[in-house]
Design an enzyme around this catalytic site. Structure first.
Site, mmCIF file in Angstrom:
data_model
loop_
_atom_site.group_PDB
_atom_site.id
_atom_site.type_symbol
_atom_site.label_atom_id
_atom_site.label_comp_id
_atom_site.label_asym_id
_atom_site.label_seq_id
_atom_site.Cartn_x
_atom_site.Cartn_y
_atom_site.Cartn_z
ATOM 1 N N THR A 5 0.854 -1.187 0.000
ATOM 2 C CA THR A 5 0.000 0.000 0.000
ATOM 3 C C THR A 5 0.887 1.232 0.000
ATOM 4 O O THR A 5 2.013 1.180 0.488
ATOM 5 C CB THR A 5 -0.943 0.048 1.227
ATOM 6 O OG1 THR A 5 -1.805 1.181 1.112
ATOM 7 C CG2 THR A 5 -0.197 0.144 2.539
ATOM 8 N N ASP A 63 -8.635 -3.334 -0.881
ATOM 9 C CA ASP A 63 -9.356 -2.206 -1.465
ATOM 10 C C ASP A 63 -10.610 -1.991 -0.625
ATOM 11 O O ASP A 63 -11.231 -2.953 -0.165
ATOM 12 C CB ASP A 63 -9.727 -2.473 -2.931
ATOM 13 C CG ASP A 63 -10.145 -1.179 -3.608
ATOM 14 O OD1 ASP A 63 -9.259 -0.354 -3.862
ATOM 15 O OD2 ASP A 63 -11.344 -0.977 -3.831
#
Ligand code: IMP
Length: 184
Positions: A5, A63
């Site tokens: 991320t 997500d």
């Protein structure tokens, strides 16, 4: 285990869940292209499929989308776009006079032995009338979890992690990893 991320808030939340289980994760700070899809599941899955080609070994990513019921689930899979455009003030304007029920959904995609597995977590709540709180990120200042009278941005990470969409999804993945002796 590597977590991919570029979002420090996501890393801080997720690493705390792993740390509480006595496990360290490695932060692979990488900004990757998210394909726009109609489902949070497919955005997460396609991101993992693409990263599988360039990352050695096991990894996971996630997500997340905010789904507002009276807006037919909007922004949902378009949450990233909305957070860069109309953001919280724009959503509050869209909701004047409408039902404010909403939920967050996180879909973790875990790439293990070159296979991709998905784990989900949901948090139900309502969209606040006005933003509140200094903590967290994104839509946190306008989201009040069911059963509470403060927003996610009014909480420390440890409290958000007790019940959040993200921590729920991660705890499912963690259980799978433990049961399969797949933690490295
Ligand atoms: P992403 O595509 O998973 O990064 O998430 C889409 C957008 O949703 C982000 O740009 C954030 O602004 C927002 N978001 C993701 N997770 C959270 C959360 O836990 N709380 C509040 N907003 C979030």
């Amino acid at each position: 285990m590597k977590f991919v991320t570029s979002n420090k808030h996501k890393f801080d939340e997720i690493s705390q869940v792993f740390n509480n289980a006595g496990i360290q994760i490695e932060w692979l700070k990488l900004k990757y292209d998210e394909l726009q899809e109609d489902f949070t599941e497919s955005i997460s899955y396609k991101s993992a499929m693409a990263l599988k080609e360039i990352i050695d070994g096991d990894f996971f990513l996630e997500d997340t989308g905010l789904y507002i019921r009276s807006l037919s689930g909007f922004p949902g899979p378009y949450s990233s776009f909305v957070s860069k455009t109309i953001f919280n003030d724009g959503l509050l304007k869209l909701l004047v006079g409408k039902d404010r029920g909403a939920y967050f959904k996180t879909v973790v995609s875990l790439c293990i032995d070159r296979r991709i597995l998905q784990f989900g977590g949901i948090l139900n709540g309502t969209i606040a009338e006005t933003p509140s709180g200094e903590n967290g990120f994104g839509f946190d200042p306008i989201f009040i979890p069911d059963g509470l009278n403060k927003t996610l941005a009014d909480m420390e990470i440890s409290e958000k992690n007790e019940f959040s969409h993200r921590s729920r999804a991660i705890k499912h993945a963690l259980l799978f990893l433990k049961n399969n002796n797949s933690l490295s």
